[in-house]
Design a protein around this motif. Structure first.
Motif, short mmCIF file in Angstrom:
data_model
loop_
_atom_site.label_atom_id
_atom_site.label_comp_id
_atom_site.label_asym_id
_atom_site.label_seq_id
_atom_site.Cartn_x
_atom_site.Cartn_y
_atom_site.Cartn_z
N GLN A 130 0.82 -1.21 0.00
CA GLN A 130 0.00 0.00 0.00
C GLN A 130 0.86 1.27 0.00
N ALA A 131 2.12 1.14 0.41
CA ALA A 131 2.98 2.33 0.54
C ALA A 131 3.27 2.97 -0.81
N GLY A 148 -8.35 4.26 -3.18
CA GLY A 148 -8.88 3.01 -3.72
C GLY A 148 -7.83 1.91 -3.73
N GLU A 149 -6.60 2.27 -4.12
CA GLU A 149 -5.48 1.32 -4.15
C GLU A 149 -5.19 0.79 -2.74
N VAL A 150 -5.16 1.73 -1.78
CA VAL A 150 -4.80 1.37 -0.41
C VAL A 150 -5.86 0.45 0.21
N ARG A 151 -7.12 0.66 -0.16
CA ARG A 151 -8.19 -0.14 0.45
C ARG A 151 -8.63 -1.31 -0.42
N GLN A 189 -2.26 -10.31 2.25
CA GLN A 189 -3.04 -9.22 2.85
C GLN A 189 -3.69 -9.69 4.16
N VAL A 190 -3.58 -8.85 5.17
CA VAL A 190 -4.26 -9.13 6.44
C VAL A 190 -5.25 -8.01 6.66
N ILE A 193 -3.65 -4.41 5.10
CA ILE A 193 -2.26 -4.16 4.77
C ILE A 193 -1.64 -5.43 4.18
N THR A 194 -0.74 -5.24 3.24
CA THR A 194 0.02 -6.35 2.67
C THR A 194 1.49 -6.06 2.94
#
Ligand code: CUA
Length: 340
Positions: A39-40, A115-118, A157-158, A192-193
């Motif tokens: 996500q970073a 959108g990418e982050v979530r 992803q968790v 988060i991945t």
């Protein structure tokens, strides 16, 4: 016209200098901490773009200002008024439309990045997170594990389902970039991945009380094999611990987050340390003394304000735990007795 050309060139040069200056101190292409999650990337990209625009806007203001101060300063002996301007429609349209376009473009990029982050990975697994003053507790519902350390396999992803038992906390791992508040009375989700293996720290990023600064727990991102080994080890430890009263007490201490305020190694936190506690003579706030025995510890769990140890605040920072059964309390006491 000549002035405009000179200022234009200076603005461009100053923009470049500012941007590379920011980059040199780790504030442009990549933010300071290393990139630790999938996500970073989109957050760092957006940040970098903003830094480019900020460098330009900074130069656009500072360069003409300094240039005017130097070049158009009052000549000696000149007491005449400055030239009078009525306005400039082209300029006004320009400085309205251009910023509008920039804002709209950034709104789009920001929404895209969010959108990418979530982005939901249907394969994501769940860890329940409990935040309380002043500790994080992680529960792996699939395995029945409760831990104060968050172990995660890399590149999976968790989804953290986060709840607070008291005030607002905020889950923040700088290397992962994403930050999320944990609010009492509702469940907030954090996806988060992690991509980088290693040890990290979750820090609480919301001022939540006396020991807010100490509200950080270990996060370990490992390979799939090491993660599975850790899960197996934790299950075994929990199964073994469950067979003795002191073992059960230790599990309860993790589950209830006692370590957030009571250290087990003698170090000072918001509450008295559990190390060497049992059997000790404690001085109380009112000057009297008490011997730490079963009765005193039980009273302190059920009614923390009854007898407060000297050096700690009144009313006690500790909430009462009236739901603990007598057996659970005696198990916690059995665990405390082992800490010496
Ligand atoms: Cu929890 Cu600050």
């Amino acid at each position: 016209m000549q002035h405009f050309v000179v200022v234009g060139i200076l603005v461009i040069l100053m923009s470049i200098l500012t941007y590379f200056g920011l980059d040199a101190i780790g504030l442009a292409k990549q933010m300071h901490p290393v990139v630790g999650s999938a996500q970073a990337a989109s957050i760092d990209q957006l940040w970098n773009l903003e830094m480019i625009v900020i460098s330009f806007l900074f130069s656009l203001i500072v360069v003409p200002m300094v240039y005017s101060l130097v070049v158009f300063r009052r000549k000696k002996g000149d007491t005449s008024d400055g030239e009078h301007f009525e306005g400039n429609t082209t300029l006004e349209i320009g400085w309205t439309v251009v910023p509008l376009i920039i804002v709209v473009v950034f709104a789009y990029l920001g929404a895209y990045s969010l959108g990418e982050v979530r982005r939901v990975d249907p394969q994501a697994f769940v860890v329940n997170v409990k935040a309380q003053q002043f500790v994080w507790t992680f529960e792996y519902p699939e395995y029945g594990i409760i831990s104060n350390e968050l172990y995660l396999p890399a590149n999976k992803q968790v989804v953290l389902k986060m709840e607070s038992t008291d005030v607002i906390h905020s889950f923040w791992v700088p290397e992962w970039r994403v930050k999320q508040d944990v609010v009492p009375g509702r469940v907030t989700e954090y996806r988060i991945t992690p991509t980088l293996q290693g040890n990290f720290k979750v820090r609480c990023a919301e001022l939540c009380g006396m020991s807010h600064y100490a509200m950080e727990n270990l996060i370990v991102v490992t390979s799939e094999e090491d993660y599975n080994a850790w899960i197996a080890e934790q299950r075994l430890l929990a199964a073994t611990a469950a067979q003795t009263p002191e073992g059960q007490g230790k599990l309860l201490a993790v589950q209830y987050g006692c370590s957030g305020c009571h250290s087990v190694d003698g170090s000072p936190l918001t509450g008295p340390t559990w190390f060497g506690l049992f059997g000790k003579e404690e001085e109380l706030l009112d000057g009297s003394t008490v011997t730490v025995d079963e009765a005193y510890i039980t009273e302190s769990i059920v009614e923390p304000n009854a007898k407060i140890v000297a050096g700690f605040t009144s009313p006690s920072a500790m909430p009462a735990y009236p739901t603990l059964t007598d057996e659970e309390i005696s198990n916690i006491i059995a665990y405390i007795q082992t800490l010496k």
